[in-house]
Design a protein around this motif. Structure first.
Motif, PDB file in Angstrom:
ATOM      1  N   SER A 165     -12.919  11.199  14.986  1.00 11.70           N
ATOM      2  CA  SER A 165     -12.936   9.920  15.702  1.00 11.70           C
ATOM      3  C   SER A 165     -12.060   9.978  16.940  1.00 11.70           C
ATOM      4  N   SER A 166     -10.853  10.572  16.822  1.00 11.23           N
ATOM      5  CA  SER A 166      -9.954  10.652  17.975  1.00 11.23           C
ATOM      6  C   SER A 166     -10.546  11.531  19.060  1.00 11.23           C
ATOM      7  N   ASP A 167     -11.197  12.636  18.670  1.00 11.67           N
ATOM      8  CA  ASP A 167     -11.847  13.494  19.667  1.00 11.67           C
ATOM      9  C   ASP A 167     -12.962  12.734  20.379  1.00 11.67           C
TER      10      ASP A 167
ATOM     11  N   LEU B 232     -15.152  10.211  25.212  1.00 16.92           N
ATOM     12  CA  LEU B 232     -15.727   9.059  25.896  1.00 16.92           C
ATOM     13  C   LEU B 232     -14.862   8.628  27.073  1.00 16.92           C
ATOM     14  N   ASP B 233     -13.558   8.610  26.854  1.00 19.68           N
ATOM     15  CA  ASP B 233     -12.625   8.249  27.921  1.00 19.68           C
ATOM     16  C   ASP B 233     -12.765   9.208  29.094  1.00 19.68           C
ATOM     17  N   ARG B 234     -12.740  10.478  28.790  1.00 25.10           N
ATOM     18  CA  ARG B 234     -12.795  11.502  29.836  1.00 25.10           C
ATOM     19  C   ARG B 234     -14.071  11.399  30.661  1.00 25.10           C
ATOM     20  N   ARG B 235     -15.182  11.090  30.018  1.00 25.61           N
ATOM     21  CA  ARG B 235     -16.476  11.101  30.699  1.00 25.61           C
ATOM     22  C   ARG B 235     -16.840   9.780  31.366  1.00 25.61           C
ATOM     23  N   GLN B 236     -16.276   8.654  30.872  1.00 27.05           N
ATOM     24  CA  GLN B 236     -16.799   7.355  31.295  1.00 27.05           C
ATOM     25  C   GLN B 236     -15.809   6.435  31.995  1.00 27.05           C
TER      26      GLN B 236
ATOM     27  N   LYS C 154     -12.114  16.886  33.594  1.00 27.16           N
ATOM     28  CA  LYS C 154     -12.036  18.184  32.927  1.00 27.16           C
ATOM     29  C   LYS C 154     -11.031  18.172  31.777  1.00 27.16           C
ATOM     30  N   SER C 155      -9.873  17.572  32.009  1.00 24.35           N
ATOM     31  CA  SER C 155      -8.778  17.708  31.045  1.00 24.35           C
ATOM     32  C   SER C 155      -8.676  16.545  30.063  1.00 24.35           C
ATOM     33  N   GLY C 156      -9.058  15.346  30.498  1.00 25.32           N
ATOM     34  CA  GLY C 156      -8.873  14.171  29.656  1.00 25.32           C
ATOM     35  C   GLY C 156      -7.414  13.815  29.499  1.00 25.32           C
ATOM     36  N   GLY C 157      -7.134  12.889  28.589  1.00 31.36           N
ATOM     37  CA  GLY C 157      -5.753  12.448  28.393  1.00 31.36           C
ATOM     38  C   GLY C 157      -5.559  11.892  27.001  1.00 31.36           C
ATOM     39  N   ARG C 158      -4.484  11.140  26.831  1.00 28.74           N
ATOM     40  CA  ARG C 158      -4.170  10.546  25.538  1.00 28.74           C
ATOM     41  C   ARG C 158      -4.764   9.136  25.429  1.00 28.74           C
ATOM     42  N   VAL C 159      -5.183   8.782  24.245  1.00 29.95           N
ATOM     43  CA  VAL C 159      -5.679   7.434  23.965  1.00 29.95           C
ATOM     44  C   VAL C 159      -4.707   6.793  22.987  1.00 29.95           C
ATOM     45  N   TYR C 160      -4.087   5.690  23.407  1.00 25.75           N
ATOM     46  CA  TYR C 160      -3.077   5.049  22.556  1.00 25.75           C
ATOM     47  C   TYR C 160      -3.703   3.948  21.714  1.00 25.75           C
TER      48      TYR C 160
ATOM     49  N   ASP D 257      -0.496   7.434  19.683  1.00 33.03           N
ATOM     50  CA  ASP D 257      -1.868   7.694  20.097  1.00 33.03           C
ATOM     51  C   ASP D 257      -2.783   7.812  18.890  1.00 33.03           C
ATOM     52  N   VAL D 258      -4.080   7.990  19.159  1.00 32.69           N
ATOM     53  CA  VAL D 258      -5.068   7.992  18.090  1.00 32.69           C
ATOM     54  C   VAL D 258      -4.919   9.186  17.165  1.00 32.69           C
ATOM     55  N   GLU D 259      -4.141  10.174  17.589  1.00 33.04           N
ATOM     56  CA  GLU D 259      -3.902  11.348  16.751  1.00 33.04           C
ATOM     57  C   GLU D 259      -2.579  11.251  15.993  1.00 33.04           C
ATOM     58  N   GLY D 260      -1.906  10.107  16.110  1.00 38.43           N
ATOM     59  CA  GLY D 260      -0.704   9.866  15.337  1.00 38.43           C
ATOM     60  C   GLY D 260       0.592  10.335  15.971  1.00 38.43           C
TER      61      GLY D 260
END
Length: 452
Positions: free
Chosen positions: A3-5, A10-14, A27-33, A43-46
């Motif tokens: 789910s976190s991936d 989605l964040d990175r692409r949209q 390309k790199s994306g970031g953290r989702v809190y 963040d979503v990965e704890g």
């Protein structure tokens, strides 16, 4: 794919993020809190980080304030929305305006509500121009600001700001002009700070005289230039600027989006420096970040003219005075009173913050540690006496920032500086954790540049 991936992808692409290299982020994306508690975000990965930036300079009271949540929820149940146009208002908006004026100094008896600091500073331009039109001085249109200042990111607010990277991407308003900033470490040369403060103030006078005082309407400035690198002006600067403006009949706009609501241990930052603004921009900490809300506290000199005649003031926003946002503001201001935040900052936590920050000035990559209230900055250098930077590309701040995040601390990089503005409710023990992690990041930065 977890789910976190999925969320990160989605964040990175949209999602087109503000103030972001969009190609690099794709390309790199970031953290989702996903969670905030106390002074920590997760963040979503704890992974938990101590939030050394109070969100974006706004969660002054941290992430666990049920009174604000309950105020917003209750307002949404009673009246989720109504506008402030056409002779209408709502209960929460009236209460918020009254609460703001209760903490404003004498001479302020009116408030205009907006949704962001950018909108509030756009509003300031409209107020200033309308004021001078009504008093028969329509030629007074020019607004002065400072180089490297940040006053928002709409076309008008970004024009008021003095950041070259922003101006390179649009055509700034022609009636906004800029003068030098009071940045002693970066621009003071061999001058003593107090002497440099006078020189920087004189630049305001020189620009007004060059353009003609009959054409210059206002000067805008933050008490401390925060996004520009927590630039604390020399003590001589603001008194000299205030006299220059008074002598030349130029209005003063104090942009308090960050410095208000206890950040400097007072309700407003201008109170620390003894200036006398005509307009006061506020946002961020007014709702503790729980709802978007901003506005302008309007001095009597301007308000008396606007309310005395001249017809409709043709300006406003759909969300001006939004009931839920105003309810959040009323609850937040109530908490500042209940927690005695100004007193806690001024007498307890800011002195400790300043002392701990000053200890880092001896670090091998720190050229200056400066602070005021709960604002702080470290200048990153290779050689402190000569103020030689670590590299010509000015990437040292990013190296240190990323190391801090990896160590569990959120701070911000501005070129070769690391800046921090932790929540005002921090304890000394929590600040000790912050400084342990910050020191670790500084050590990593030194190692990266081969400095022993």
């Amino acid at each position: 794919m977890t789910s976190s991936d999925s969320l990160r992808d989605l964040d990175r692409r949209q999602y087109l993020h503000p103030f972001t290299d969009l190609a690099a982020y794709r390309k790199s994306g970031g953290r989702v809190y996903a969670k905030g508690e106390g002074i920590y975000i997760e963040d979503v990965e704890g992974r938990r980080l101590l939030d050394g930036m109070s969100g974006l300079w706004c969660t002054n009271l941290g992430y666990s304030q049920p009174k604000i949540v309950n105020a917003v929820a209750g307002q949404l149940e009673r009246l989720p929305y109504y506008n402030s146009f056409f002779g209408c208002t709502n209960e929460a908006a009236v209460k918020l305006v009254s609460a703001l004026l209760d903490i404003a100094p004498p001479g302020f008896n009116h408030v205009f509500l907006a949704n962001s600091g950018s909108e509030a500073n756009d509003t300031n331009i409209r107020l200033v121009h309308r004021y001078f039109d009504l008093i028969g001085k329509p030629e007074k249109k020019i607004i002065l600001s400072r180089e490297n200042a940040y006053h928002g990111s709409t076309i008008a607010a970004a024009s008021l700001g003095g950041m070259d990277t922003m101006h390179a991407q649009f055509d700034p308003l022609p009636y906004v002009q800029h003068v030098r900033q009071p940045y002693w470490f970066g621009e003071g040369g061999d001058l003593a700070p107090d002497e440099f403060g006078i020189r920087a103030a004189e630049a305001v006078a020189e620009k007004i005289d060059e353009l003609g005082a009959h054409r210059v309407a206002a000067f805008i400035g933050e008490p401390v230039q925060c996004a520009g690198g927590v630039i604390v002006p020399p003590e001589t600067y603001w008194p000299a600027v205030q006299k220059i403006l008074d002598d030349r009949d130029v209005l003063f706009i104090s942009d308090e989006v960050i410095c208000a609501f206890g950040r400097l241990g007072r309700w407003f930052g201008f109170e620390h420096f003894g200036t006398r603004p005509d307009l006061v921009t506020f946002a961020k900490g007014v709702t503790n970040g729980y709802q978007p809300l901003a506005g302008v506290i309007v001095g009597d000199r301007i308000a008396d003219v606007l309310t005395g005649g001249g017809g409709e003031f043709a300006h406003g926003f759909t969300w001006s005075g939004h009931p839920a946002a105003c309810a959040a503001g009323v609850a937040t201001l109530g908490l500042y009173h209940e927690l005695a935040t100004n007193e806690y900052v001024a007498r307890t936590i800011a002195p400790y913050w300043s002392a701990r920050l000053a200890e880092l000035e001896g670090h091998r990559v720190v050229g200056e540690a400066r602070s005021l209230g709960m604002l702080g900055c470290l200048e990153l250098v290779r050689d402190a006496p000569t103020r030689t930077r670590l590299e010509a590309q000015h990437n040292a701040g990013l190296i240190c920032r990323d190391a801090a995040v990896d160590s569990g601390l959120m701070v911000r990089a501005v070129k070769d500086t690391i800046i921090s503005a932790p929540p005002l409710v921090c304890t000394k023990e929590e600040l000790d954790v912050l400084f342990d992690r910050l020191l670790q990041a500084l050590d990593i930065t030194a190692a990266h540049y081969g400095i022993n």
